[in-house]
Scaffold this active site. Structure first.
Site, PDB file in Angstrom:
ATOM      1  N   LYS A 110       0.854  -1.194   0.000  1.00 62.09           N
ATOM      2  CA  LYS A 110       0.000   0.000   0.000  1.00 62.09           C
ATOM      3  C   LYS A 110       0.885   1.238   0.000  1.00 62.09           C
ATOM      4  O   LYS A 110       1.524   1.567   0.998  1.00 62.09           O
ATOM      5  CB  LYS A 110      -0.903   0.046   1.233  1.00 62.09           C
ATOM      6  CG  LYS A 110      -1.975   1.132   1.054  1.00 62.09           C
ATOM      7  CD  LYS A 110      -2.558   1.638   2.331  1.00 62.09           C
ATOM      8  CE  LYS A 110      -1.928   2.893   2.854  1.00 62.09           C
ATOM      9  NZ  LYS A 110      -1.942   4.058   1.945  1.00 62.09           N
ATOM     10  N   GLY A 129       6.622   5.636   8.398  1.00 66.98           N
ATOM     11  CA  GLY A 129       5.716   6.781   8.438  1.00 66.98           C
ATOM     12  C   GLY A 129       5.875   7.531   9.744  1.00 66.98           C
ATOM     13  O   GLY A 129       6.922   7.457  10.391  1.00 66.98           O
ATOM     14  N   GLY A 143       2.552   4.909  13.392  1.00 69.67           N
ATOM     15  CA  GLY A 143       3.315   3.698  13.688  1.00 69.67           C
ATOM     16  C   GLY A 143       2.848   3.037  14.976  1.00 69.67           C
ATOM     17  O   GLY A 143       2.732   1.809  15.061  1.00 69.67           O
ATOM     18  N   GLU A 162       9.638  16.450  15.834  1.00 73.30           N
ATOM     19  CA  GLU A 162       9.914  16.306  14.406  1.00 73.30           C
ATOM     20  C   GLU A 162       9.014  17.264  13.620  1.00 73.30           C
ATOM     21  O   GLU A 162       7.796  17.212  13.748  1.00 73.30           O
ATOM     22  CB  GLU A 162       9.658  14.873  13.942  1.00 73.30           C
ATOM     23  CG  GLU A 162      10.017  14.687  12.485  1.00 73.30           C
ATOM     24  CD  GLU A 162       9.783  13.270  11.954  1.00 73.30           C
ATOM     25  OE1 GLU A 162       8.664  12.762  12.095  1.00 73.30           O
ATOM     26  OE2 GLU A 162      10.735  12.695  11.396  1.00 73.30           O
TER      27      GLU A 162
END
Ligand code: TXE
Length: 494
Positions: free
Chosen positions: A176, A229, A234, A384
């Protein structure tokens, strides 16, 4: 809907384009032009893709690994032939500058070549027995059906990393891609198809994480999921997969520091910081998002950095002279601008800090490269951001630099610039990260080495290199007793 290419699902070796399916489009972040349209897959599509992968598994497992390798070598050759074209697709769909778009594709070529060779290795171990006339060894076996769920920032490289390792190991795959870079994912699948990967061995279902992703996670026939990701996604993937006791491989975020010591080659560091922080518009999980600078060189280095940024071009990513393209999407732009607003309130803006407007900028998602001077502990210095935003932090010593570097939730990449060999090796010991560079920025992984991080960057796995083989295989332990009598381990001690 505009007349763009209509891409289908790839299930059991066939491209399926159900006329009544819901669809979504990808757009060029530099121009907002639509690129292609895709099927918004459903749980029923996932079910059929997994069924195809289950059915294809026995024959693929039984295919000798060197033969699987020769198919991957074909894929490497085809991908190399299409590098120019697919590199442009990467740039048009994701926005990274064309040299990096081509690099994204090259990484796939390199990895396919590497994994093709792995088909003639897939090493196990031979180990002595405690008993006579007994032979002990391990062999590697595939897990079965594995899922590869990938992000948009390396839209061909990451799918190749995951799928080539999964396939050489003998697994069958349900893939995906990230929705915003589904054309890049499609181009990769077409390469594997044309290389001779048999029907059902590789299947692609496009669609949202909430529908397609979760249906994959919930299917007990999928024995492993390899995911790259965001950390929150996650975490959800990990929890959800626990219900079916899947193996979960997570590659998540980073807040990667460069430690710039007072004895560093500042010119070299300048090039490294610019590439590390603003390459791919800072949207790499290994991007340099913190620059931790010794106070003795702080003013000089920052002055030179700002001066260089004044000559740094942001613009059309297909233009070879452009230093930085747009960010990848409207969502990315919004999130980064929120962080920039936050930075204005908790730190000192030293450069950039704006959305760029006028001319070509008005058509896409262009931000100025941005530098904040901040103390350690602000949110922009710890979270982040995943954009072209660099936090610069002044420190008084190497020890303080290490303390600051390690005091974040992530631990993916790290770097030190110094001419002192002792200090360089100490940093290798001291920095809490899966990767440490010496006199090079935090980006630039090579495919033959393990890739991954510590702390909230993941759950302990590694991609690339032989580590990837360990991720995608089960180890079977084999005991062969040729003594022709019952021998008892731990009991027959004489
Ligand atoms: O990632 P997501 P997105 C970070 C970065 C970025 C943020 C969001 O900070 O701004 O993540 O990016 C699928 N079950 N990184 O939205 O949401 C999804 O469809 C199963 C860091 O792209 O994590 C996509 O295919 N799957 C990173 C993939 O997961 C689900 C690289 C990643 O989506 C799902 C990219 C679900 N519930 C973004 N929800 C890095 N460190 O390299 C989504 N997905």
């Amino acid at each position: 809907m505009a007349s763009v290419e209509r891409v289908g699902l790839f299930i059991g070796g066939r491209w399926e384009n159900p006329p009544a399916a819901r669809r979504f489009e990808t757009v060029n972040p530099a121009t907002r032009e639509p690129l292609a349209s895709f099927v918004a897959g459903t749980a029923a599509d996932v079910d059929r893709a997994v069924t195809a992968a289950v059915q294809a598994f026995p024959a693929w497992k039984a295919t000798p690994a060197p033969k699987r390798g020769s198919i991957l070598l074909n894929a490497a050759r085809i991908l190399a032939e299409r590098k120019e074209r697919i590199g442009r697709v990467v740039t048009r769909e994701m926005g990274k500058v064309i040299s990096e778009g081509l690099g994204d594709v090259q990484e796939g070529v390199d990895f396919l070549q590497y994994m093709a060779g792995e088909g003639r290795r897939l090493f196990g171990e031979t180990v002595p027995s405690e008993l006579r006339h007994k032979f002990c060894l391990t062999v590697r076996q595939p897990k079965g059906v594995v899922a590869c769920i990938t992000p948009w920032n390396f839209p061909t490289a990451i799918p190749n990393w995951k799928m080539a390792a999964a396939l050489i190991s003998g697994n069958t795959v349900v893939f995906k891609p990230a929705s915003s870079t589904a054309l890049c994912g499609t181009e990769v699948v077409r390469v594997y198809e044309d290389a001779g990967v048999p029907p059902g061995v590789l299947n692609m279902v496009t669609g949202s994480g909430g529908v397609v992703g979760e249906a994959i996670l919930d299917d007990p026939r999928v024995r492993m999921v390899s995911f790259t990701g965001g950390v929150e996604t996650g975490r959800q993937v990990y929890v959800r997969s626990a219900q079916t006791l899947k193996k979960v491989h997570l590659e998540l975020g980073g807040k990667n520091p460069i430690l710039l010591m007072e004895d560093a080659d500042l010119g070299l560091a300048l090039d490294g910081v610019l590439f590390g922080a603003f390459g791919t518009s800072g949207q790499r999980c290994t991007a340099t998002s913190r620059l931790i600078v010794h106070e003795k060189v702080y003013d000089e280095f920052l002055g030179r950095l700002v001066e260089r940024l004044g000559r740094f071009t942001v613009g059309d990513p297909l233009d070879l002279s452009t230093g930085m393209g747009p960010v990848a999407s409207a969502d990315q732009e919004k999130k980064i601008l929120e962080y920039i607003d936050l930075g204005r309130s908790e730190a000192t803006l030293r450069y950039g800090g704006t959305k760029l407007t006028g001319g070509v900028y008005d058509r896409g998602y262009f931000l100025a490269p941005t530098i904040f001077e901040t103390r350690h502990g602000t949110r922009i210095s710890k979270e982040e951001i995943f954009g072209p935003v660099l936090s610069v932090i002044k420190v008084g010593s190497y020890d303080e630099a290490v303390r600051v570097a390690n005091d974040v939730e992530y631990g993916l990449s790290s770097s030190i610039y110094t001419r002192d060999v002792n200090r360089a090796f100490r940093a290798v010991d001291d920095l809490e990260a899966g990767i440490t560079y010496v006199n090079a920025p935090t980006i630039g992984a090579e495919v033959q080495l393990p890739f991954g991080g510590v702390k909230n960057t993941g759950n302990g796995g590694r991609e690339a290199g032989t580590a990837a083989i360990e991720e995608f295989t089960e180890v079977k332990t084999v005991y062969v007793d040729f003594s022709a009598k019952l021998q008892k381990a731990q009991i027959d001690t004489e």
